[in-house]
Motif scaffolding. Sequence first.
Motif, PDB file in Angstrom:
ATOM      1  N   ALA A  18       0.857  -1.179   0.000  1.00  0.00           N
ATOM      2  CA  ALA A  18       0.000   0.000   0.000  1.00  0.00           C
ATOM      3  C   ALA A  18       0.898   1.235   0.000  1.00  0.00           C
ATOM      4  CB  ALA A  18      -0.906   0.012   1.225  1.00  0.00           C
ATOM      5  N   ALA A  19       0.694   2.105  -0.952  1.00  0.00           N
ATOM      6  CA  ALA A  19       1.516   3.304  -1.049  1.00  0.00           C
ATOM      7  C   ALA A  19       1.235   4.250   0.119  1.00  0.00           C
ATOM      8  CB  ALA A  19       1.248   4.017  -2.363  1.00  0.00           C
ATOM      9  N   VAL A  20       2.284   4.838   0.656  1.00  0.00           N
ATOM     10  CA  VAL A  20       2.170   5.842   1.712  1.00  0.00           C
ATOM     11  C   VAL A  20       2.376   7.209   1.058  1.00  0.00           C
ATOM     12  CG1 VAL A  20       3.119   6.703   3.880  1.00  0.00           C
ATOM     13  CG2 VAL A  20       3.047   4.235   3.434  1.00  0.00           C
ATOM     14  N   PRO A  21       1.409   8.089   1.157  1.00  0.00           N
ATOM     15  CA  PRO A  21       1.532   9.375   0.465  1.00  0.00           C
ATOM     16  C   PRO A  21       2.706  10.197   0.990  1.00  0.00           C
ATOM     17  CG  PRO A  21      -0.739   8.973   1.166  1.00  0.00           C
ATOM     18  CD  PRO A  21       0.105   7.937   1.837  1.00  0.00           C
ATOM     19  N   PRO A  22       3.285  11.031   0.143  1.00  0.00           N
ATOM     20  CA  PRO A  22       4.331  11.941   0.617  1.00  0.00           C
ATOM     21  C   PRO A  22       3.819  12.792   1.782  1.00  0.00           C
ATOM     22  CG  PRO A  22       4.193  11.981  -1.775  1.00  0.00           C
ATOM     23  CD  PRO A  22       3.012  11.182  -1.291  1.00  0.00           C
ATOM     24  N   GLY A  23       4.715  13.081   2.704  1.00  0.00           N
ATOM     25  CA  GLY A  23       4.333  13.888   3.856  1.00  0.00           C
ATOM     26  C   GLY A  23       3.773  13.088   5.008  1.00  0.00           C
ATOM     27  N   LYS A  24       3.667  11.773   4.829  1.00  0.00           N
ATOM     28  CA  LYS A  24       3.147  10.924   5.902  1.00  0.00           C
ATOM     29  C   LYS A  24       4.174   9.846   6.253  1.00  0.00           C
ATOM     30  CE  LYS A  24      -1.744  11.655   4.862  1.00  0.00           C
ATOM     31  NZ  LYS A  24      -2.074  12.336   6.145  1.00  0.00           N
ATOM     32  N   VAL A  25       3.995   9.226   7.419  1.00  0.00           N
ATOM     33  CA  VAL A  25       4.826   8.097   7.829  1.00  0.00           C
ATOM     34  C   VAL A  25       3.911   6.946   8.219  1.00  0.00           C
ATOM     35  CG1 VAL A  25       6.871   9.375   8.559  1.00  0.00           C
ATOM     36  CG2 VAL A  25       4.997   9.067  10.177  1.00  0.00           C
ATOM     37  N   ALA A  26       4.393   5.737   7.998  1.00  0.00           N
ATOM     38  CA  ALA A  26       3.609   4.547   8.312  1.00  0.00           C
ATOM     39  C   ALA A  26       4.398   3.654   9.254  1.00  0.00           C
ATOM     40  CB  ALA A  26       3.259   3.774   7.045  1.00  0.00           C
ATOM     41  N   SER A  27       3.692   2.995  10.142  1.00  0.00           N
ATOM     42  CA  SER A  27       4.341   2.037  11.051  1.00  0.00           C
ATOM     43  C   SER A  27       3.404   0.871  11.289  1.00  0.00           C
ATOM     44  CB  SER A  27       4.694   2.690  12.388  1.00  0.00           C
ATOM     45  OG  SER A  27       3.515   3.081  13.084  1.00  0.00           O
ATOM     46  N   ILE A  28       3.982  -0.256  11.703  1.00  0.00           N
ATOM     47  CA  ILE A  28       3.196  -1.410  12.137  1.00  0.00           C
ATOM     48  C   ILE A  28       3.111  -1.362  13.650  1.00  0.00           C
ATOM     49  CG2 ILE A  28       3.036  -3.929  12.205  1.00  0.00           C
ATOM     50  CD1 ILE A  28       4.612  -3.956   9.577  1.00  0.00           C
ATOM     51  N   VAL A  29       1.896  -1.322  14.153  1.00  0.00           N
ATOM     52  CA  VAL A  29       1.653  -1.238  15.592  1.00  0.00           C
ATOM     53  C   VAL A  29       1.358  -2.635  16.121  1.00  0.00           C
ATOM     54  CG1 VAL A  29       0.233  -0.202  17.403  1.00  0.00           C
ATOM     55  CG2 VAL A  29       0.709   1.085  15.297  1.00  0.00           C
ATOM     56  N   THR A  30       2.014  -3.009  17.226  1.00  0.00           N
ATOM     57  CA  THR A  30       1.752  -4.280  17.896  1.00  0.00           C
ATOM     58  C   THR A  30       1.076  -4.001  19.229  1.00  0.00           C
ATOM     59  OG1 THR A  30       3.658  -5.351  16.861  1.00  0.00           O
ATOM     60  CG2 THR A  30       2.777  -6.387  18.849  1.00  0.00           C
ATOM     61  N   PHE A  31      -0.050  -4.680  19.482  1.00  0.00           N
ATOM     62  CA  PHE A  31      -0.807  -4.521  20.714  1.00  0.00           C
ATOM     63  C   PHE A  31      -0.512  -5.712  21.629  1.00  0.00           C
ATOM     64  CE2 PHE A  31      -3.074  -2.572  17.201  1.00  0.00           C
ATOM     65  CZ  PHE A  31      -3.350  -1.300  17.685  1.00  0.00           C
TER      66      PHE A  31
END
Length: 213
Positions: A18-31
Amino acid sequence: MTETTAHASAPPAPPTLAAVPPGKVASIVTFLEMHAQPAPLPAPDAPHLSLRHVAAPETGWYRDLFRRIGEDWLWFSRLQMSEAELAAIIGSPDVEVYALSRTQPDGTSIDIGLVDVDFRTEGEAELAFFGLVAGETGSGAGRLMMNLATARAFARPIRRFFVHTCTHDLPAAVGFYRKSGFVPYGRAVEIVDDPRLDGTLRRTAAPHVPIIE
């Protein structure tokens, strides 16, 4: 060749990106969560370290420690809150804030760790924020803090104690939480505006997460 055999030998499906738009950051969250208080793990004998309950945290003090601990891990949420919003949270009787202090050779002390336990949801405790300033991880200080956190969480009648961490955080975080008695139960992808682009965090923070504009 049977249908079952054909299915078993079929090549795996290609990964989905899935593309992450410019200006944003993505992470995988573990609960992660626990439902009973674990036995405390051995902590170092460290007379130069002390934990104190901060009964009425000032927002300026809290933001400073929050930033010193979390800026390089992209902690930003409480830096973007208004004074009133942050004061209402950390001043709530259902939020317990503790600071870990180090006594310096000259006798002065400096705060180097934060434990923030949130009981605002009935029957639950969230380890909302937990961390040490750079250079203090691996010293055993985190174990002192976690032993306190679990003791405080289960001092109230809760059903579970939970925490989440993400791939922007210290890589050892999940292992530390699991060793402390938390069990992973879920995972999600989080995409947010990069807090380094609006001045919330310094632009050079978290060099392991590149800025894409």
